[in-house]
Motif scaffolding. Structure first.
Motif, PDB file in Angstrom:
ATOM      1  N   ASN A  21       0.809  -1.214   0.000  1.00 50.92           N
ATOM      2  CA  ASN A  21       0.000   0.000   0.000  1.00 50.92           C
ATOM      3  C   ASN A  21       0.845   1.268   0.000  1.00 50.92           C
ATOM      4  O   ASN A  21       2.058   1.211   0.206  1.00 50.92           O
ATOM      5  CB  ASN A  21      -0.926  -0.003   1.210  1.00 50.92           C
ATOM      6  N   LYS A  60      -4.756  11.914   3.673  1.00 53.42           N
ATOM      7  CA  LYS A  60      -5.675  10.898   4.194  1.00 53.42           C
ATOM      8  C   LYS A  60      -7.080  11.425   4.507  1.00 53.42           C
ATOM      9  O   LYS A  60      -8.055  10.729   4.275  1.00 53.42           O
ATOM     10  CB  LYS A  60      -5.068  10.142   5.378  1.00 53.42           C
ATOM     11  N   MET A 108     -11.247  10.502   0.127  1.00 51.87           N
ATOM     12  CA  MET A 108     -12.607  10.153  -0.311  1.00 51.87           C
ATOM     13  C   MET A 108     -13.158  11.214  -1.263  1.00 51.87           C
ATOM     14  O   MET A 108     -13.708  10.884  -2.314  1.00 51.87           O
ATOM     15  CB  MET A 108     -13.546  10.011   0.899  1.00 51.87           C
ATOM     16  N   ARG A 125     -11.439  11.039  -4.652  1.00 53.06           N
ATOM     17  CA  ARG A 125     -11.938   9.923  -5.490  1.00 53.06           C
ATOM     18  C   ARG A 125     -13.286  10.224  -6.113  1.00 53.06           C
ATOM     19  O   ARG A 125     -13.642   9.659  -7.138  1.00 53.06           O
ATOM     20  CB  ARG A 125     -12.068   8.651  -4.648  1.00 53.06           C
ATOM     21  N   SER A 153      -7.260   5.649 -11.662  1.00 46.04           N
ATOM     22  CA  SER A 153      -8.441   6.307 -11.100  1.00 46.04           C
ATOM     23  C   SER A 153      -9.651   6.218 -12.019  1.00 46.04           C
ATOM     24  O   SER A 153     -10.794   6.308 -11.571  1.00 46.04           O
ATOM     25  CB  SER A 153      -8.151   7.792 -10.826  1.00 46.04           C
ATOM     26  N   ASP A 203      -8.713   1.820  -3.748  1.00 41.81           N
ATOM     27  CA  ASP A 203      -9.953   1.234  -3.226  1.00 41.81           C
ATOM     28  C   ASP A 203     -10.549   0.194  -4.152  1.00 41.81           C
ATOM     29  O   ASP A 203     -11.626  -0.303  -3.921  1.00 41.81           O
ATOM     30  CB  ASP A 203     -10.974   2.350  -2.961  1.00 41.81           C
ATOM     31  N   THR A 204      -9.820  -0.147  -5.224  1.00 45.68           N
ATOM     32  CA  THR A 204     -10.369  -1.155  -6.136  1.00 45.68           C
ATOM     33  C   THR A 204      -9.489  -2.405  -6.156  1.00 45.68           C
ATOM     34  O   THR A 204      -8.266  -2.316  -6.190  1.00 45.68           O
ATOM     35  CB  THR A 204     -10.477  -0.608  -7.586  1.00 45.68           C
ATOM     36  N   GLN A 208      -5.244  -4.401  -8.225  1.00 42.73           N
ATOM     37  CA  GLN A 208      -4.295  -4.711  -7.141  1.00 42.73           C
ATOM     38  C   GLN A 208      -2.956  -5.250  -7.662  1.00 42.73           C
ATOM     39  O   GLN A 208      -1.894  -4.838  -7.194  1.00 42.73           O
ATOM     40  CB  GLN A 208      -4.921  -5.710  -6.147  1.00 42.73           C
TER      41      GLN A 208
END
Ligand code: UD1
Ligand code: F6R
Length: 371
Positions: free
Chosen positions: A38, A45, A49, A52, A80, A183-184, A188
Motif C-alpha cells: 500500500n 488521508k 474520499m 476519489r 483512477s 480502493d479497487t 491490485q
C-alpha cells in the motif's frame, strides 16, 4: 555545499537515488501475509474520499513541474478512471478556463512560490475546486494555500535547472495515483508491481547514472550543433519535453521535444542527414509504434540517437550509425524517472563543454515570482 562536485546541477543529478529514497520514506507499505502492499500519504488521508469522487483532475504547473505532471498523467488516468486535464498555469489564467467544484486541481511546484501557479491556485480556490499541492518547499505559499497535499521531500534544490525535484515529483504523483486507485481490487496486481518498482527505483537510478561518461562522449559529438530534436510518446512524451527543456535552458542549444505521434504532421520535414534526433523507445505499450518511427526517420537518413532498454539494441537499431543509450528497464509508468537521467547528464556536459554557466543560466531565475 557541492561536496566533490563542480556544480550544484551535477550534484543534484547524482544525488537522485537518495532524494527519491526520501520522497518515498515512510509512505510505502511492503505488505505481508495478511496485509497487502500500500501507499500512505499522510497529507491526503482526510481528503482521499472527496478526491476519489471528483469528476476531473486538473494538473497545473509551469516548466519542469508541468512536465512531471505530464509524465504522471497516464498512470493517474489508468488507476483512477477519472479524466486528467493538463494546464500550464499561465494559459489557464489567460483563458480563464472553466474550473468546477467537482474538480480536483493539483498544483505542482518545486519552489511553491511560482507566480503563475499561485495565481492559478487563487483562481481555482475562487471557483470552489478541491486544491491539492505537490510541493518541495515546506511552508511555501502553494503548500500553505492548498487544501491538502504531498511534500516531495527531495531536499533543497539549488541549481536553477530542476533535476532531482523532477524525478521526485513524478514519484510523488505516482504514489498519488496509487493512493487514489487504492480502493479497487481489480488493479491490485498492477499496483503491487508499481509499489515493488518504487522500492527498487533508487537502485535503478544508481545504475543509469553510470552512463555519465557515455553522455559526456555524446556531448562532445553534439557540442557544435545548432539544434536537436527529441521524440517521445506515451509515458515518455514528458521525457522528450523535459530533456529538451534541460538542453535549451542550460546548454543554450535550440532543442525541441516532440510527440512522436505528431511526426508526420509536420516535424518530419525537418529531418535530414545533419539534424541529430533523440528517439525514446523503451519498452511499454507504444514500443512497436516507436520502432516504426525509428524506421521512418532512418529511411530519411535521420541522425539517430535511440534510447532503449538494455538488450533491445537489435530491435531498435536500423543502421550502423545509430547511437544507443541503453537504460535499465523498470515498470512502464516509472520508466520516465530512469529515462530523464541520461538527458540531464547530456545537458550538463553540453553546458560545461560549451562554456556556459551551469547553475545560473543566463536570463533565468530559480523561482519566478512575477507573471
Ligand atoms: C508529516 C510531516 C513529516 C513527518 C510525518 C510523520 C511536515 C511538513 N511533515 O509528513 O515531517 O515525518 O508527517 O507522519 O511536518 N500540504 C499541503 N500542500 C502541499 C503539501 C503539503 O497542504 O503542497 C499539507 C498536507 O496536507 C499535510 C501537511 O501539509 O497536512 C504535511 O504534508 P506532508 O509533509 O506531505 O505530510 P506527511 O508525509 O504526513
Ligand atoms: C526548469 C525550471 C523551470 C521551473 C518552473 C516552475 O529547469 O526550473 O521550468 O520548473 O519555473 O518552477 P516551480 O516548480 O518552482 O513552480
Amino acid at each position: 555545499n557541492k561536496g566533490s562536485f563542480e556544480h550544484y546541477m551535477q550534484k543534484e543529478i547524482h544525488e537522485q537515488p537518495e532524494s527519491l529514497t526520501t520522497t518515498m520514506r515512510g509512505r510505502l507499505i511492503r505488505g505481508g501475509s495478511s496485509k497487502g502492499k500500500n501507499v500512505l500519504l499522510g497529507g491526503l488521508k482526510d481528503h482521499l474520499m472527496s478526491i476519489r469522487r471528483s469528476r476531473r483532475f486538473l494538473f497545473i504547473g509551469c516548466g519542469t513541474s508541468y512536465n512531471a505532471a505530464l509524465a504522471a498523467r497516464p498512470i493517474l488516468e489508468e488507476l483512477s478512471g477519472i479524466p486528467v486535464t493538463m494546464e500550464i498555469a499561465s494559459d489557464l489564467l489567460d483563458r480563464r478556463g472553466p474550473v468546477y467544484r467537482e474538480d480536483t486541481a493539483v498544483f505542482v511546484s518545486q519552489s511553491g512560490e511560482t507566480a503563475d501557479t499561485l495565481n492559478a491556485l487563487e483562481y481555482a480556490l475562487d471557483n470552489g475546486a478541491l486544491c491539492v499541492g505537490i510541493t518541495n518547499a515546506v511552508g511555501s505559499a502553494i503548500a500553505r494555500k492548498t487544501h491538502c497535499g504531498v511534500h516531495i521531500n527531495a531536499g533543497c534544490e539549488i541549481g536553477v535547472a530542476s533535476t532531482k525535484a523532477y524525478t521526485s515529483q513524478i514519484v510523488a504523483m505516482a504514489m498519488l495515483a496509487l493512493a487514489i486507485g487504492g480502493d479497487t481490487i481489480s488493479n491490485q496486481a498492477r499496483r503491487d508491481a508499481i509499489i515493488d518498482g518504487l522500492f527498487d527505483l533508487p537502485n535503478k537510478v544508481r545504475e543509469v547514472l553510470k552512463l555519465d561518461q557515455e553522455m559526456k562522449d555524446l556531448a562532445e559529438q553534439l557540442v557544435a550543433e545548432q539544434s536537436l530534436l527529441m521524440f517521445g510518446r506515451g509515458y515518455n512524451y514528458a521525457t522528450a519535453l523535459e530533456g529538451a527543456l534541460k538542453v535549451k535552458e542550460v546548454a543554450l542549444m535550440h532543442t525541441e521535444g516532440m510527440l512522436a505521434g505528431e511526426m508526420k504532421h509536420g516535424p518530419l520535414a525537418l529531418v535530414d542527414e545533419n539534424l541529430p534526433i533523440v528517439v525514446i523507445a523503451t519498452r511499454d505499450s507504444c514500443f512497436s509504434k516507436q520502432q516504426s518511427v525509428i524506421q521512418q526517420l532512418h529511411a530519411r537518413k535521420g541522425r539517430l540517437i535511440v534510447m532503449c532498454n538494455r538488450g533491445d539494441a537489435a530491435s531498435v537499431c536500423p543502421g550502423e550509425a545509430t547511437r544507443l543509450i541503453e537504460v535499465p528497464q523498470v515498470e512502464d509508468c516509472l520508466q520516465p524517472v530512469i529515462n530523464i537521467v541520461p538527458l540531464q547528464l547530456l545537458a550538463y556536459h553540453l553546458t560545461v563543454l560549451r562554456g556556459y554557466n551551469v547553475d545560473q543560466p543566463r536570463n533565468l531565475a530559480k523561482s519566478v515570482t512575477t507573471e
